[in-house]
Enzyme design. Structure first.
Site, mmCIF file in Angstrom:
data_model
loop_
_atom_site.group_PDB
_atom_site.id
_atom_site.type_symbol
_atom_site.label_atom_id
_atom_site.label_comp_id
_atom_site.label_asym_id
_atom_site.label_seq_id
_atom_site.Cartn_x
_atom_site.Cartn_y
_atom_site.Cartn_z
ATOM 1 N N LYS A 160 35.961 -35.481 2.828
ATOM 2 C CA LYS A 160 35.602 -34.490 3.855
ATOM 3 C C LYS A 160 36.259 -33.147 3.567
ATOM 4 O O LYS A 160 35.614 -32.098 3.631
ATOM 5 C CB LYS A 160 36.014 -34.978 5.250
ATOM 6 N N GLU A 186 45.133 -31.738 14.667
ATOM 7 C CA GLU A 186 45.455 -31.978 13.259
ATOM 8 C C GLU A 186 46.913 -32.412 13.114
ATOM 9 O O GLU A 186 47.782 -31.968 13.861
ATOM 10 C CB GLU A 186 45.263 -30.693 12.453
ATOM 11 N N ARG A 187 47.163 -33.269 12.144
ATOM 12 C CA ARG A 187 48.552 -33.573 11.788
ATOM 13 C C ARG A 187 49.141 -32.375 11.042
ATOM 14 O O ARG A 187 48.419 -31.662 10.339
ATOM 15 C CB ARG A 187 48.613 -34.813 10.899
#
Length: 463
Positions: A160, A186-187
């Site tokens: 992705k 998001e991390r």
């Protein structure tokens, strides 16, 4: 930036988790007003609900450590705003429009409110056109709409991020536009990796990044999408440029809304989602469109909970999408990159009226050939290719050559593969598929079609 004129103060009456209640003299602050609390006014609260005369309930967008009953809270008489301008290119922002990349602050730029109405129907373009990505598998089988929304579905490790990077690069090279990346939930590691890859591929200076990270309160994750859209609308409406907006992950936007709804004490709806799920999602999605001045085209990574496509989050999300690009782990394991599943991916633009009769016909023939090959795989595994009828063997040969032709070397992976990247025009991609379907390459080894741009490269290699 100076404090707004006419600012007034109130007092906090209740703090429950990230929910803050306050009372003001006179009329309460309007919905979506930015309130500031704490000794250094670093606790940001957004009004969400009016309880009574002068009393409001808000959701904290920052940690509320140290906030207590009776503490002063200030009505700034302004909504959340973010800075806009060309100087924002190459920078990373949070939901408040603060730079978080250790670079110079951009306090001198104009600021726009993050809550804006979508363009009126009279301002929207009624022309439906294909947004060419330069990626064969997408442009032929799941074309994207200029000013539309496309879903990118796939698990971890199927490519992705690489696909997103290539689209950002092609947006700069082919369309001379800008890209906005919005990371919702998001991390921190993912954000850092993306930033480094954008630097390595040389497209950071045409990209703006917004992050509402996983460790931030749900209110910040719920609003970061609106902040990123405000920047995209600036480039579309004032700079008159096409914008590619990438959202990762739209499900985490829904999830943040679910958390906020629970904190606010609203009764849950089906499967525990917030009762305002459809409205919240539409308020974000309807701002993504094309106008006379330019277009915001969005590609959104979509997580489908437990692969259940009847889940309310998936149903509402897919209702806004004009195309779905599905990434397959099986194809990735076979080395067929980009690992786009040609049978699962689809687009509402793939009709004779929009795409044209030739494009529609070729895409349908490609799908039918690949679907037939998929049905024959069990027989091949048990009996072998030689036991198939002559016509079926021809179908298998075409399908295997089509699978390899739909692979493509990317510019963003040149340093890893040693192969020069290719951006392929839609006409060249269709020509290649049509000639493979006509058995022009039946005598050419299928490996020659792997990781090439146009079929002209195959012919040169064959000679």
């Amino acid at each position: 930036m100076g404090r707004p004129r006419g600012e007034r103060s109130g007092r906090v009456t209740r703090v429950r988790g990230n929910v803050v209640e306050a009372v003001f003299d006179g009329d309460p602050p309007p919905i979506n007003t930015r309130l500031e609390a704490g000794s250094s006014r670093d606790i940001i609260v957004e009004t969400v609900h009016h309880l009574s005369e002068g009393q409001v309930r808000g959701i904290a967008l920052t940690a509320v450590h140290g906030l207590s009953r009776g503490a002063a809270i200030y009505d700034t008489r302004s909504p959340l705003t973010v800075p806009v301008g060309t100087e924002a290119l190459g920078r990373i922002f949070d939901v408040f429009g603060r730079t978080i990349d250790r670079g110079e602050a951009l306090d001198h730029l104009d600021r726009h409110p993050i809550h804006r109405e979508p363009p009126a129907l009279s301002e929207r373009s009624t022309e439906t056109t294909i947004f060419q990505t330069g990626i064969k598998a997408i442009d032929v089988l799941a074309p994207l709409e200029r000013g539309g929304k496309a879903g990118l579905l796939g698990g971890a490790g199927v490519g992705k991020t690489v696909l997103i990077m290539e689209m950002i690069r092609n947006m700069v090279g082919q369309h001379e536009g800008v890209s906005i990346f919005c990371g919702i939930g998001e991390r921190t590691r993912e954000a850092d990796e993306l930033h480094r890859e954008l630097i390595d591929t040389g497209v950071l200076d045409r990209t703006v990044l917004f992050f509402g990270q996983m460790n931030e309160p749900p209110g910040a994750r719920l609003r970061v999408g609106h902040a990123a859209l405000t920047m995209a609308e600036y480039f579309r409406d004032e700079r008159r440029q096409d914008v590619l907006m990438l959202i990762d992950n739209i499900f985490r936007f829904v999830q943040a809304g679910q958390e906020v709804s629970g904190l606010m004490g609203k009764l849950p709806s089906r499967v525990g989602y917030q009762p305002t799920l459809g409205t919240e999602l539409a308020q974000l999605q309807e701002r993504i469109c094309n106008t006379a001045s330019g277009a915001v085209t969005s590609i959104q990574a979509v997580y489908v909970p437990a692969d259940d496509f009847t889940d309310p989050a998936a149903v509402h999300t897919f209702g806004h999408l004009s195309a779905s690009v599905v990434l397959s782990r099986k194809r990735a394991s076979q080395g067929l990159y980009p690992a786009i599943d040609p049978l699962e991916s689809n687009s509402s633009l793939l009709t004779p009226r929009v795409a044209g009769h030739r494009h529609y016909r070729i895409a349908q023939e490609v799908r039918e050939t690949l679907a037939s090959y998929e049905d024959l795989k069990d027989i091949i595994a048990m009996l072998g290719l030689e036991e198939l009828a002559r016509e079926d063997r021809q179908t298998v040969n075409r399908a295997r050559r089509l699978e390899r032709f739909l692979t493509q070397p990317f510019f963003t992976t040149e340093q890893f593969t040693g192969q020069e990247g290719r951006a392929v025009d839609l006409k060249d991609a269709l020509d290649g598929c049509e000639r493979i379907l006509a058995d022009e390459f039946a005598d050419v080894p299928e490996s020659r079609l792997y990781m090439v741009g146009t079929v002209d490269e195959v012919e040169v290699g064959a000679r």
